[in-house]
Motif scaffolding. Structure first.
Motif, PDB file in Angstrom:
ATOM      1  N   SER A  91      55.561  37.867   4.697  1.00 21.66           N
ATOM      2  CA  SER A  91      54.850  36.729   5.282  1.00 21.66           C
ATOM      3  C   SER A  91      53.462  37.164   5.748  1.00 21.66           C
ATOM      4  O   SER A  91      53.157  38.351   5.828  1.00 21.66           O
ATOM      5  N   ALA A  92      52.601  36.200   6.051  1.00 19.09           N
ATOM      6  CA  ALA A  92      51.255  36.505   6.522  1.00 19.09           C
ATOM      7  C   ALA A  92      51.325  37.166   7.899  1.00 19.09           C
ATOM      8  O   ALA A  92      52.029  36.674   8.788  1.00 19.09           O
ATOM      9  N   PRO A  93      50.622  38.261   8.107  1.00 18.12           N
ATOM     10  CA  PRO A  93      50.747  38.993   9.373  1.00 18.12           C
ATOM     11  C   PRO A  93      50.012  38.357  10.541  1.00 18.12           C
ATOM     12  O   PRO A  93      50.328  38.638  11.694  1.00 18.12           O
ATOM     13  N   GLY A  94      49.006  37.491  10.261  1.00 17.72           N
ATOM     14  CA  GLY A  94      48.207  36.941  11.357  1.00 17.72           C
ATOM     15  C   GLY A  94      47.528  38.072  12.122  1.00 17.72           C
ATOM     16  O   GLY A  94      47.051  39.044  11.527  1.00 17.72           O
ATOM     17  N   ASN A  95      47.500  37.969  13.455  1.00 20.50           N
ATOM     18  CA  ASN A  95      46.890  39.045  14.255  1.00 20.50           C
ATOM     19  C   ASN A  95      47.948  39.893  14.961  1.00 20.50           C
ATOM     20  O   ASN A  95      47.622  40.669  15.850  1.00 20.50           O
ATOM     21  N   TRP A  96      49.209  39.734  14.563  1.00 20.78           N
ATOM     22  CA  TRP A  96      50.298  40.446  15.246  1.00 20.78           C
ATOM     23  C   TRP A  96      50.088  41.957  15.164  1.00 20.78           C
ATOM     24  O   TRP A  96      50.173  42.662  16.171  1.00 20.78           O
ATOM     25  N   PHE A  97      49.810  42.463  13.970  1.00 15.97           N
ATOM     26  CA  PHE A  97      49.652  43.909  13.786  1.00 15.97           C
ATOM     27  C   PHE A  97      48.340  44.399  14.396  1.00 15.97           C
ATOM     28  O   PHE A  97      48.289  45.520  14.922  1.00 15.97           O
ATOM     29  N   VAL A  98      47.298  43.581  14.343  1.00 18.19           N
ATOM     30  CA  VAL A  98      46.018  43.980  14.929  1.00 18.19           C
ATOM     31  C   VAL A  98      46.171  44.202  16.429  1.00 18.19           C
ATOM     32  O   VAL A  98      45.749  45.239  16.971  1.00 18.19           O
ATOM     33  N   GLU A  99      46.787  43.237  17.118  1.00 20.10           N
ATOM     34  CA  GLU A  99      46.945  43.348  18.564  1.00 20.10           C
ATOM     35  C   GLU A  99      47.911  44.468  18.941  1.00 20.10           C
ATOM     36  O   GLU A  99      47.669  45.212  19.901  1.00 20.10           O
ATOM     37  N   ARG A 100      48.988  44.588  18.202  1.00 20.15           N
ATOM     38  CA  ARG A 100      49.980  45.611  18.540  1.00 20.15           C
ATOM     39  C   ARG A 100      49.455  47.010  18.261  1.00 20.15           C
ATOM     40  O   ARG A 100      49.767  47.966  18.983  1.00 20.15           O
ATOM     41  N   ALA A 101      48.642  47.150  17.201  1.00 24.26           N
ATOM     42  CA  ALA A 101      48.122  48.469  16.820  1.00 24.26           C
ATOM     43  C   ALA A 101      47.196  49.057  17.876  1.00 24.26           C
ATOM     44  O   ALA A 101      46.957  50.271  17.894  1.00 24.26           O
ATOM     45  N   LYS A 102      46.666  48.214  18.765  1.00 23.04           N
ATOM     46  CA  LYS A 102      45.780  48.699  19.822  1.00 23.04           C
ATOM     47  C   LYS A 102      46.510  49.587  20.823  1.00 23.04           C
ATOM     48  O   LYS A 102      45.872  50.314  21.590  1.00 23.04           O
ATOM     49  N   PHE A 103      47.842  49.513  20.832  1.00 18.62           N
ATOM     50  CA  PHE A 103      48.621  50.290  21.807  1.00 18.62           C
ATOM     51  C   PHE A 103      49.643  51.207  21.143  1.00 18.62           C
ATOM     52  O   PHE A 103      50.419  51.857  21.838  1.00 18.62           O
ATOM     53  N   ILE A 104      49.663  51.266  19.818  1.00 19.72           N
ATOM     54  CA  ILE A 104      50.606  52.128  19.113  1.00 19.72           C
ATOM     55  C   ILE A 104      49.933  53.446  18.785  1.00 19.72           C
ATOM     56  O   ILE A 104      48.939  53.476  18.054  1.00 19.72           O
ATOM     57  N   PRO A 105      50.424  54.574  19.308  1.00 17.26           N
ATOM     58  CA  PRO A 105      49.810  55.873  19.019  1.00 17.26           C
ATOM     59  C   PRO A 105      49.998  56.256  17.551  1.00 17.26           C
ATOM     60  O   PRO A 105      50.963  55.854  16.900  1.00 17.26           O
ATOM     61  N   VAL A 106      49.069  57.047  17.047  1.00 17.26           N
ATOM     62  CA  VAL A 106      49.163  57.544  15.682  1.00 17.26           C
ATOM     63  C   VAL A 106      50.179  58.680  15.634  1.00 17.26           C
ATOM     64  O   VAL A 106      50.182  59.566  16.493  1.00 17.26           O
ATOM     65  N   ARG A 107      51.038  58.649  14.631  1.00 11.38           N
ATOM     66  CA  ARG A 107      52.046  59.701  14.456  1.00 11.38           C
ATOM     67  C   ARG A 107      51.371  61.070  14.316  1.00 11.38           C
ATOM     68  O   ARG A 107      50.311  61.203  13.706  1.00 11.38           O
TER      69      ARG A 107
END
Length: 559
Positions: A91-107
């Protein structure tokens, strides 16, 4: 506890929290509020009948107000918690991943994992908090000790990383040339902890308190360098390299989805989903690779987003399962014989008195709150670190009754919790008990204590869910089946007996010396749950827990 401060709110801002722009004006109170604070302050009593008008955006307090649509009050502010569910794969991601990625650390990469082992080793032998957080020292003596311990830690890091550089530092005592390397190593340790809350349980506390002291003006004046750098998140990493577009690509939902063998999907379906995920990752890596970012770095970011989904599976899904057990096996309106959820204060250690219906909704709202916190955990952890390192709200070393603790206000995490609590109240439709969140007091001294408390929710619920899942398999053993039939009347009744005891005794306000420390406040609910865990060995179903492989709720105390 969270509450309004004594100073007046800035013009145009909420009179209660003083942090958010005022959106509505209470006509009876003659005060302006953000939507969250208005809901919190007008939930019960005569205030629930108060009417509002809408405050125009940017209008100062005391100006003209516009008539409001009642539905406007229900909208969340712009910095409200993120949507509670990820978009479906494809499905279309919208801004869900953009907003969440701001707080998800890089592996972490393989090279960074080498530095992680170094960071853990140095912190494991440090006695920083034992030496620093003791009373009886003057401010100058404490600053001297802080500087000595911080320099000793930096010397150990540099020497273990490169012996020749370490010898130079020991002779010259000049750390400035190694500022970037030290920042990187310590940031790796913080990033690893956020992604793996069960790791570094002792080391992280020493690390964050050391960083907390390192940013103070007294230490900075003598240290003349900074050892703190921002956490590298997926969004910051991609944005710096001009590749943030990958977070809005339609394939990202497929590339980051969690593939779980839940017993429902066939092996063929699981294999197909795995291949689709792999192809999506490869395609996105090729599509967004450039001279600034390699395809491997793009993939690393996608794997990091997938790690977040794995975290949610391990920490949020147990809460979802408990909510499902509650709503499917119990009803707020009908009381099945032998399965009355009601509790009475003074009986069996309970501090609260609830009818069956009231207890049902009390448990439901508590579990829902825990779910929303688990869902937003990375963002809350990010904000907690900002609060801990905030020089505008410095800590005070106090005896809280649980030893000497760093008591510090946490405005960012307080604001975030107000929004999470508001979202929970909107979802469950009603609220029972206190909505007080302890922060910066004797119960929850600072943001680190707060965030550590809520990382333990999965440790409480996971063993219960696993035991309930194991019961049908255990029942296949004739001896176990005889025991279950004799003692509980069958598998279904055993599972329901376990849930009944948990839903009653783990949410009864017990677990502390007084009502204020436990009771029905937000943190008291978790205190009662831990109290139930401490009494598990006295429960009639404890043998079933042991047969299912249960060892403890605390898990392994490991790195």
């Amino acid at each position: 506890a969270m509450g309004a401060q004594s100073e007046a709110a800035p013009s145009g801002y909420c009179v209660e929290c003083k942090e958010k722009v005022a959106r509505v004006r209470c006509e009876q109170c003659a005060d302006d509020y953000c939507r969250v604070c208005f809901q919190m302050q007008h939930r019960k009593g005569s205030r629930a009948k108060h009417t509002t008008t809408k405050v125009s955006s940017g209008m100062a307090r005391g100006g003209a107000a516009q008539a409001s649509n009642p539905d406007d009050m229900m909208e969340l502010d712009d910095d409200a918690p993120l949507a509670s569910y990820a978009p479906e794969a494809g499905s279309a991601p919208g801004n869900w991943f953009v907003e969440r990625a701001k707080f998800i650390p890089v592996r972490l990469t393989m090279a960074e994992r080498k530095d992680l082992r170094l960071c853990e080793a140095v912190l494991s032998v440090s006695d920083y908090t034992s030496k620093i957080d003791t009373t009886g020292k003057s401010k100058a003596k404490r600053t001297q000790l802080q500087l000595q311990e911080i320099c000793a830690m930096m010397t150990a890091l540099i020497t273990a990383r490169d012996y020749a550089s370490g010898r130079e530092v020991v002779d010259s005592r000049q750390f400035k040339d190694h500022e970037s390397a030290i920042q990187d190593i310590l940031e790796i340790g913080r990033r690893h902890k956020i992604m793996n809350p069960e790791k570094m349980r002792g080391e992280y506390g020493k690390l964050i308190y050391m960083l907390q002291d390192s940013v103070t003006p007294e230490v900075q004046q003598l240290l003349d360098m900074k050892i703190v750098k921002p956490i590298i998140t997926v969004h910051s990493f991609l944005a710096a390299r001009g590749a943030a577009g990958v977070l809005e690509d339609n394939l990202i939902t497929t590339a980051t989805r969690e593939i779980v063998a839940d017993g429902v999907k066939s092996r063929i379906q699981l294999n197909r989903e795995s291949k689709e995920k792999h192809r999506a990752i490869e395609h996105l890596g090729d599509k967004y690779a450039s001279r600034k970012v390699s395809d491997e770095e793009i993939k690393q970011c996608l794997y990091s987003m997938g790690d977040n989904h794995s975290f949610l599976t391990a920490n949020r899904d147990p809460v979802d399962k408990m909510i499902l057990y509650l709503t499917k096996l119990f009803s707020p309106d009908d009381i099945e014989q032998g399965y009355d959820l009601s509790i009475s204060g003074g009986e069996d250690g309970a501090r609260l008195s609830h009818s069956h219906e009231k207890q049902y909704y009390y448990v439901l709202q508590s579990l829902t709150l825990w779910r929303e916190i688990a869902h937003d955990m990375f963002r809350l952890w990010y904000l907690s670190e900002e609060d801990l390192l905030d020089l505008d709200h410095r800590y005070e070393l106090k005896d809280t009754g649980q030893g000497h603790q760093r008591v510090q206000q946490a405005p960012r995490i307080s604001s975030a919790m107000r929004h999470v609590l508001h979202q929970t109240q909107q979802r469950v439709g009603k609220w029972i008990g206190s909505s007080v969140v302890h922060l910066g007091d004797n119960n929850v001294p600072n943001a680190l204590t707060f965030i550590d408390k809520y990382t333990q929710v999965a440790s409480i619920l996971n063993p219960i869910v696993l035991v309930l899942r194991q019961i049908p398999e255990l029942y296949k053993n004739p001896q176990v089946a005889t025991f279950v039939d004799t003692q509980f009347g069958g598998c279904d009744r055993l599972a329901k007996d376990i849930l009944l005891d948990f839903f009653r005794s783990a949410f009864d306000g017990s677990g502390a010396d007084n009502f204020y420390d436990a009771g029905s406040c937000i943190d008291g609910r978790l205190t009662s749950a831990w109290h139930w865990c401490s009494q598990i060995s006295s429960k009639p179903f404890y043998p079933i827990f042991k047969l299912a492989g249960f060892s403890s709720f605390d898990g392994e105390f490991q790195k």
